[in-house]
Design a protein around this motif. Structure first.
Motif, PDB file in Angstrom:
ATOM      1  N   VAL A  13       0.786  -1.247  -0.051  1.00 53.23           N
ATOM      2  CA  VAL A  13      -0.036  -0.014   0.092  1.00 53.23           C
ATOM      3  C   VAL A  13       1.084   1.173  -0.130  1.00 53.23           C
ATOM      4  O   VAL A  13       1.715   1.447   0.965  1.00 53.23           O
ATOM      5  CB  VAL A  13      -1.001  -0.019   1.044  1.00 53.23           C
ATOM      6  N   PRO A  14       0.798   1.801  -1.069  1.00 54.66           N
ATOM      7  CA  PRO A  14       1.977   3.006  -1.298  1.00 54.66           C
ATOM      8  C   PRO A  14       1.813   4.205   0.172  1.00 54.66           C
ATOM      9  O   PRO A  14       0.911   4.299   0.661  1.00 54.66           O
ATOM     10  CB  PRO A  14       1.065   3.878  -2.396  1.00 54.66           C
ATOM     11  N   ALA A  40      -8.261   0.854   3.301  1.00 54.54           N
ATOM     12  CA  ALA A  40      -7.641  -0.139   4.204  1.00 54.54           C
ATOM     13  C   ALA A  40      -6.460  -1.176   3.175  1.00 54.54           C
ATOM     14  O   ALA A  40      -5.627  -1.715   3.821  1.00 54.54           O
ATOM     15  CB  ALA A  40      -8.580  -0.835   4.942  1.00 54.54           C
ATOM     16  N   LYS A  42      -7.885  -3.350   0.628  1.00 50.18           N
ATOM     17  CA  LYS A  42      -8.768  -4.364   0.116  1.00 50.18           C
ATOM     18  C   LYS A  42      -8.662  -4.870  -1.330  1.00 50.18           C
ATOM     19  O   LYS A  42      -8.276  -5.741  -1.576  1.00 50.18           O
ATOM     20  CB  LYS A  42     -10.301  -4.108   0.341  1.00 50.18           C
ATOM     21  N   THR A  43      -8.458  -3.759  -2.322  1.00 45.95           N
ATOM     22  CA  THR A  43      -8.462  -3.806  -3.647  1.00 45.95           C
ATOM     23  C   THR A  43      -6.971  -4.050  -3.831  1.00 45.95           C
ATOM     24  O   THR A  43      -6.599  -5.090  -4.625  1.00 45.95           O
ATOM     25  CB  THR A  43      -8.861  -2.411  -4.247  1.00 45.95           C
ATOM     26  N   THR A  44      -5.941  -3.489  -3.122  1.00 46.59           N
ATOM     27  CA  THR A  44      -4.472  -3.846  -3.346  1.00 46.59           C
ATOM     28  C   THR A  44      -4.362  -5.200  -3.173  1.00 46.59           C
ATOM     29  O   THR A  44      -3.861  -5.994  -3.731  1.00 46.59           O
ATOM     30  CB  THR A  44      -3.850  -2.799  -2.396  1.00 46.59           C
ATOM     31  N   GLN A  84     -13.398  -3.588  -9.190  1.00 45.18           N
ATOM     32  CA  GLN A  84     -14.322  -2.725  -8.745  1.00 45.18           C
ATOM     33  C   GLN A  84     -14.667  -1.689  -9.741  1.00 45.18           C
ATOM     34  O   GLN A  84     -15.851  -1.213  -9.742  1.00 45.18           O
ATOM     35  CB  GLN A  84     -13.537  -2.240  -7.709  1.00 45.18           C
ATOM     36  N   GLU A 165     -15.933  -6.174  -4.384  1.00 40.90           N
ATOM     37  CA  GLU A 165     -17.153  -5.677  -4.215  1.00 40.90           C
ATOM     38  C   GLU A 165     -18.194  -5.954  -5.438  1.00 40.90           C
ATOM     39  O   GLU A 165     -18.891  -5.140  -5.742  1.00 40.90           O
ATOM     40  CB  GLU A 165     -17.252  -4.114  -4.058  1.00 40.90           C
TER      41      GLU A 165
HETATM   42  N1  LIG Z   1      -0.931   4.722  -7.059  1.00 40.51           N
HETATM   43  C1  LIG Z   1      -1.191   5.229  -5.653  1.00 40.51           C
HETATM   44  N2  LIG Z   1      -0.417   6.290  -5.235  1.00 40.51           N
HETATM   45  C2  LIG Z   1      -0.711   6.598  -3.822  1.00 40.51           C
HETATM   46  N3  LIG Z   1      -1.624   5.945  -3.051  1.00 40.51           N
HETATM   47  C3  LIG Z   1      -2.287   4.788  -3.688  1.00 40.51           C
HETATM   48  C4  LIG Z   1      -2.074   4.532  -5.150  1.00 40.51           C
HETATM   49  N4  LIG Z   1      -3.020   3.362  -5.210  1.00 40.51           N
HETATM   50  C5  LIG Z   1      -3.418   3.247  -3.783  1.00 40.51           C
HETATM   51  N5  LIG Z   1      -3.228   3.952  -3.171  1.00 40.51           N
HETATM   52  C6  LIG Z   1      -3.785   4.272  -1.655  1.00 40.51           C
HETATM   53  O1  LIG Z   1      -3.590   2.758  -1.001  1.00 40.51           O
HETATM   54  C7  LIG Z   1      -4.423   2.539  -0.092  1.00 40.51           C
HETATM   55  C8  LIG Z   1      -5.384   1.421  -0.183  1.00 40.51           C
HETATM   56  O2  LIG Z   1      -6.028   1.425  -1.471  1.00 40.51           O
HETATM   57  P1  LIG Z   1      -7.198   0.296  -1.911  1.00 40.51           P
HETATM   58  O3  LIG Z   1      -7.897   0.678  -3.070  1.00 40.51           O
HETATM   59  O4  LIG Z   1      -6.686  -0.918  -1.871  1.00 40.51           O
HETATM   60  O5  LIG Z   1      -8.059   0.322  -0.712  1.00 40.51           O
HETATM   61  P2  LIG Z   1      -9.625  -0.120  -0.490  1.00 40.51           P
HETATM   62  O6  LIG Z   1      -9.550  -0.984   1.046  1.00 40.51           O
HETATM   63  O7  LIG Z   1      -9.815  -1.029  -1.583  1.00 40.51           O
HETATM   64  O8  LIG Z   1     -10.686   0.970  -0.423  1.00 40.51           O
HETATM   65  P3  LIG Z   1     -12.203   1.215  -1.013  1.00 40.51           P
HETATM   66  O9  LIG Z   1     -12.916   0.522   0.402  1.00 40.51           O
HETATM   67  O10 LIG Z   1     -12.327   2.679  -0.787  1.00 40.51           O
HETATM   68  O11 LIG Z   1     -12.494   0.577  -1.962  1.00 40.51           O
HETATM   69  C9  LIG Z   1      -5.673   3.836  -0.303  1.00 40.51           C
HETATM   70  O12 LIG Z   1      -5.301   4.966   0.807  1.00 40.51           O
HETATM   71  C10 LIG Z   1      -5.324   4.427  -1.681  1.00 40.51           C
HETATM   72  O13 LIG Z   1      -5.437   5.829  -1.635  1.00 40.51           O
END
Ligand SMILES: Nc1ncnc2c1ncn2[C@@H]1O[C@H](COP(=O)(O)OP(=O)(O)OP(=O)(O)O)[C@@H](O)[C@H]1O
Length: 255
Positions: A13-14, A40, A42-44, A84, A165
């Motif tokens: 996670v960046p 958090a 999840k997508t990552t 998603q 999702e």
């Molecule tokens: N290329 C990027 N540069 C900086 N931050 C990033 C990048 N890609 C993702 N992030 C950050 O990584 C974090 C995790 O993102 P992710 O999409 O995995 O979260 P998530 O749990 O799926 O969120 P949501 O419930 O909103 O879909 C987020 O804070 C997002 O802003």
């Protein structure tokens, strides 16, 4: 039947310090839900499990073989991902889009055959979009697009489903229908992992849960052990009232 194994995995996670290393297996027949607030990871996590991005540490294995050592076509025959977000590439109909799910099974330049068409048609029917088969995807509503995305993965016929999702944009009936479909996939011996924002769908349909906290903390296990109101309140930073309906816990946010 294929099993997805996560070994000492630290997702990338960046701009976040290393989170807790994850070690768990998504077994054939299991339905895992990934819960956590926005951002958090999840997508990552799902993209890391699909091999679309590398982890900071650890490994993803399919049947004991590191994902990184398998070819993309081999991975695509085993593992399907419901994204998603999706963007229209070139103009395509609903049927043509569902047929993209057959690409891992065709050789280069091979046209889809009768069996491929039959699988696509059955998937469109199952997701209640077969009446839209000739329509351009760009004309679909949000929920129709979501159902097409799931129909495309159903056409792909993977043994491991990763769904980000999957109930996004869906009305109540189609939410239930999609959760029933994913549960059926598992009951037939496939492994399913999905990110969900709806705690109540997770409580009703998932047998295992992975909770991802925004600071990188995580915990996982059988759903009944994870659906602890205090843990969920901490996860979302939200007070919850709890009831039980039809044998499953129901959580309602309260002020
Ligand atoms: N290329 C990027 N540069 C900086 N931050 C990033 C990048 N890609 C993702 N992030 C950050 O990584 C974090 C995790 O993102 P992710 O999409 O995995 O979260 P998530 O749990 O799926 O969120 P949501 O419930 O909103 O879909 C987020 O804070 C997002 O802003």
């Amino acid at each position: 039947m294929n099993r997805l194994e996560i070994r000492e995995l630290v997702i990338d996670v960046p701009e976040r310090r290393d989170g807790q290393a994850l070690t768990l297996s998504v077994e054939p027949g299991q339905v895992w839900g990934v819960l956590g607030p926005n951002g958090a990871g999840k997508t990552t996590l799902l993209h890391t499990l699909a091999g679309l991005r590398g982890p900071r540490a650890g490994q993803v294995l399919i049947d004991g073989r590191p994902l990184a050592m398998l070819g993309r076509r081999q991975v695509a025959r085993i593992l399907g991902l419901v994204f998603q977000e999706r963007h229209d590439g070139f103009p395509a109909t609903v049927r043509e889009t569902a047929l993209i799910g057959r690409h891992p099974w065709l050789s280069a330049w091979q046209m889809e055959g009768g069996e491929d068409l039959r699988l696509a048609e059955a998937a469109l029917e199952r997701l209640d979009v077969v009446h839209l088969a000739e329509r351009l995807v760009s004309t679909l509503s949000g929920g129709e697009r979501q159902r097409l995305a799931i129909a495309t993965v159903l056409t792909q016929a993977p043994q491991i489903w990763l769904a980000d999702e999957p109930t996004n944009h869906l009305d109540l009936h189609h939410q239930s229908a999609v959760m029933a479909l994913l549960a059926e996939q598992a009951a037939e011996g496939r492994a399913v992992m999905m990110c969900l924002h709806d705690l109540n769908l997770a409580a009703r349909w998932c047998d295992h849960l992975l909770l991802l906290y925004p600071d990188g903390e995580a915990c996982w296990g059988p759903a009944r052990n994870m659906l602890v109101p205090a843990a969920l309140e901490r996860l979302y930073g939200q007070r919850l009232a709890t009831a039980e309906i039809d044998g499953a816990p129901v959580f309602v946010p309260v002020r």
